[in-house]
Design a protein around this motif. Sequence first.
Motif, PDB file in Angstrom:
ATOM      1  N   ALA A 129       0.832  -1.204   0.000  1.00 42.14           N
ATOM      2  CA  ALA A 129       0.000   0.000   0.000  1.00 42.14           C
ATOM      3  C   ALA A 129       0.867   1.255   0.000  1.00 42.14           C
ATOM      4  O   ALA A 129       0.554   2.248  -0.675  1.00 42.14           O
ATOM      5  CB  ALA A 129      -0.935  -0.007   1.207  1.00 42.14           C
ATOM      6  N   VAL A 130       1.982   1.223   0.749  1.00 43.01           N
ATOM      7  CA  VAL A 130       2.895   2.361   0.780  1.00 43.01           C
ATOM      8  C   VAL A 130       3.529   2.578  -0.594  1.00 43.01           C
ATOM      9  O   VAL A 130       3.671   3.718  -1.055  1.00 43.01           O
ATOM     10  CB  VAL A 130       3.982   2.160   1.860  1.00 43.01           C
ATOM     11  N   VAL A 131       3.900   1.505  -1.272  1.00 46.95           N
ATOM     12  CA  VAL A 131       4.482   1.612  -2.614  1.00 46.95           C
ATOM     13  C   VAL A 131       3.529   2.336  -3.561  1.00 46.95           C
ATOM     14  O   VAL A 131       3.925   3.247  -4.301  1.00 46.95           O
ATOM     15  CB  VAL A 131       4.834   0.217  -3.173  1.00 46.95           C
ATOM     16  N   VAL A 132       2.261   1.942  -3.529  1.00 49.73           N
ATOM     17  CA  VAL A 132       1.279   2.563  -4.421  1.00 49.73           C
ATOM     18  C   VAL A 132       1.096   4.035  -4.068  1.00 49.73           C
ATOM     19  O   VAL A 132       1.048   4.903  -4.955  1.00 49.73           O
ATOM     20  CB  VAL A 132      -0.062   1.809  -4.361  1.00 49.73           C
ATOM     21  N   GLU A 133       1.019   4.346  -2.777  1.00 52.12           N
ATOM     22  CA  GLU A 133       0.808   5.739  -2.375  1.00 52.12           C
ATOM     23  C   GLU A 133       2.025   6.602  -2.696  1.00 52.12           C
ATOM     24  O   GLU A 133       1.884   7.751  -3.138  1.00 52.12           O
ATOM     25  CB  GLU A 133       0.478   5.822  -0.880  1.00 52.12           C
ATOM     26  N   LEU A 134       3.225   6.064  -2.505  1.00 48.40           N
ATOM     27  CA  LEU A 134       4.433   6.807  -2.864  1.00 48.40           C
ATOM     28  C   LEU A 134       4.454   7.123  -4.364  1.00 48.40           C
ATOM     29  O   LEU A 134       4.829   8.225  -4.775  1.00 48.40           O
ATOM     30  CB  LEU A 134       5.676   5.997  -2.496  1.00 48.40           C
ATOM     31  N   THR A 135       4.049   6.149  -5.164  1.00 52.33           N
ATOM     32  CA  THR A 135       4.022   6.360  -6.615  1.00 52.33           C
ATOM     33  C   THR A 135       3.001   7.429  -6.980  1.00 52.33           C
ATOM     34  O   THR A 135       3.262   8.305  -7.818  1.00 52.33           O
ATOM     35  CB  THR A 135       3.718   5.042  -7.337  1.00 52.33           C
ATOM     36  N   HIS A 136       1.839   7.354  -6.346  1.00 47.44           N
ATOM     37  CA  HIS A 136       0.817   8.381  -6.582  1.00 47.44           C
ATOM     38  C   HIS A 136       1.342   9.763  -6.213  1.00 47.44           C
ATOM     39  O   HIS A 136       1.200  10.724  -6.992  1.00 47.44           O
ATOM     40  CB  HIS A 136      -0.432   8.047  -5.765  1.00 47.44           C
ATOM     41  N   LEU A 137       1.967   9.886  -5.057  1.00 47.14           N
ATOM     42  CA  LEU A 137       2.516  11.174  -4.633  1.00 47.14           C
ATOM     43  C   LEU A 137       3.569  11.679  -5.618  1.00 47.14           C
ATOM     44  O   LEU A 137       3.606  12.865  -5.965  1.00 47.14           O
ATOM     45  CB  LEU A 137       3.123  11.049  -3.234  1.00 47.14           C
ATOM     46  N   ALA A 138       4.433  10.775  -6.075  1.00 45.34           N
ATOM     47  CA  ALA A 138       5.479  11.172  -7.029  1.00 45.34           C
ATOM     48  C   ALA A 138       4.864  11.727  -8.306  1.00 45.34           C
ATOM     49  O   ALA A 138       5.346  12.728  -8.854  1.00 45.34           O
ATOM     50  CB  ALA A 138       6.374   9.973  -7.340  1.00 45.34           C
ATOM     51  N   THR A 139       3.803  11.102  -8.782  1.00 44.68           N
ATOM     52  CA  THR A 139       3.170  11.593 -10.013  1.00 44.68           C
ATOM     53  C   THR A 139       2.551  12.968  -9.806  1.00 44.68           C
ATOM     54  O   THR A 139       2.483  13.768 -10.749  1.00 44.68           O
ATOM     55  CB  THR A 139       2.092  10.625 -10.536  1.00 44.68           C
ATOM     56  N   LEU A 140       2.103  13.265  -8.581  1.00 47.35           N
ATOM     57  CA  LEU A 140       1.537  14.587  -8.319  1.00 47.35           C
ATOM     58  C   LEU A 140       2.605  15.678  -8.422  1.00 47.35           C
ATOM     59  O   LEU A 140       2.347  16.761  -8.960  1.00 47.35           O
ATOM     60  CB  LEU A 140       0.874  14.624  -6.934  1.00 47.35           C
ATOM     61  N   TYR A 141       3.801  15.389  -7.890  1.00 49.64           N
ATOM     62  CA  TYR A 141       4.901  16.349  -8.035  1.00 49.64           C
ATOM     63  C   TYR A 141       5.165  16.632  -9.515  1.00 49.64           C
ATOM     64  O   TYR A 141       5.309  17.780  -9.935  1.00 49.64           O
ATOM     65  CB  TYR A 141       6.181  15.788  -7.405  1.00 49.64           C
ATOM     66  N   HIS A 142       5.248  15.569 -10.304  1.00 51.10           N
ATOM     67  CA  HIS A 142       5.559  15.729 -11.725  1.00 51.10           C
ATOM     68  C   HIS A 142       4.402  16.393 -12.475  1.00 51.10           C
ATOM     69  O   HIS A 142       4.625  17.223 -13.355  1.00 51.10           O
ATOM     70  CB  HIS A 142       5.903  14.372 -12.328  1.00 51.10           C
ATOM     71  N   ASP A 143       3.161  16.026 -12.124  1.00 53.45           N
ATOM     72  CA  ASP A 143       1.997  16.653 -12.756  1.00 53.45           C
ATOM     73  C   ASP A 143       1.994  18.161 -12.532  1.00 53.45           C
ATOM     74  O   ASP A 143       1.683  18.943 -13.443  1.00 53.45           O
ATOM     75  CB  ASP A 143       0.699  16.066 -12.196  1.00 53.45           C
TER      76      ASP A 143
END
Length: 345
Positions: free
Chosen positions: A93-107
């Motif tokens: 679950a942490v892996v998925v949330e970290l990936t989501h957060l990373a995409t927000l920075y890039h977005d």
Amino acid sequence: MASTDPAAATPHSAAPNPAAPDLGNPELNATLEAGMQRVETMLLDQLAQGEDFLVDKIRHLALAGGKRFRVAFALLAAQYGDSPTNTNVDRAAVVVELTHLATLYHDDVMDESDRRRGAESANKRWGNSIAILAGDYLFAIASDIMAELGTETLRHFAATFRELVTGQMRETVGAKPGEDPIEHYMQVIQEKTGVLIASAGYLGSLHAGAAPEHREALFQFGRHMGQVFQIVDDIIDIWADPEVSGKVPGTDLREGVWTLPVLYAMRQEDEIGARLRELLVGPVTDDATVDEALELIKRSRGRELAEKDVEHYRALGEQELDKLPANEVTEALRHLMGFALKRLG
């Protein structure tokens, strides 16, 4: 078309535990609440490690709040296995949330956004380079955790990440000459939004020991649920009361993003479609043009046709739920899908 989680805290305060969604089942609500608190603690612990000049940047969006919807789905999907509370479920679950957060920075860099979750965006605060590097560092943390979860997780998430980046690239490049812009848009949101939600369901159930057929059903259900949530957000962007939604109508228009109701309205062969095609040739910057475009879209069949697509993907999601055991968790997932529909009012 990034997530629109509301703010929950300022970036330098201690983030509150995210509220678990109401699943209509008090016992399951309590189980999910406990799981989300475990994952939140693990997430923030991971984000507290590293050089001092890194930590405030990489914790910025996590501390600004968020629904942690993907975390909730991973934990619910784990209930189909024999070991729903083991540490690897929480790590996934942490892996998925970290990936989501990373995409927000890039977005935010790509969209030149100033705000995210009610706080100043990382790119606005520290500049584009820092925001991009912060997102990259989050991917590195996620990769480190995945190495502990085994090759099957790595292989699955590599495919997920490839699809996610493909969706972002597809959106950036735009539809090819002669390509239906609505089909293009549907593919983009499948790749940008649907696949990461799907991956949350798959990995949560995988590490809980769920049967392969149940993992696949949860993966496909997550894809369809992602489509539903994104299209509902598209409709809210035009029609919702800002006092209720917290979103200024026409935000996507101002960013030059033509969402599904807008695309349907633009292709009408009447005066509404013709005028919208004149107005919407790029980001709309002045209030008068935004107001005129919104008024035209609201007179069009855009919402009606978008809601038909919502129903289409909801029905596809139901087909996947029918492949799962008929129990309180499956009913909770049905309830979760219904939550998205209630947002339409």
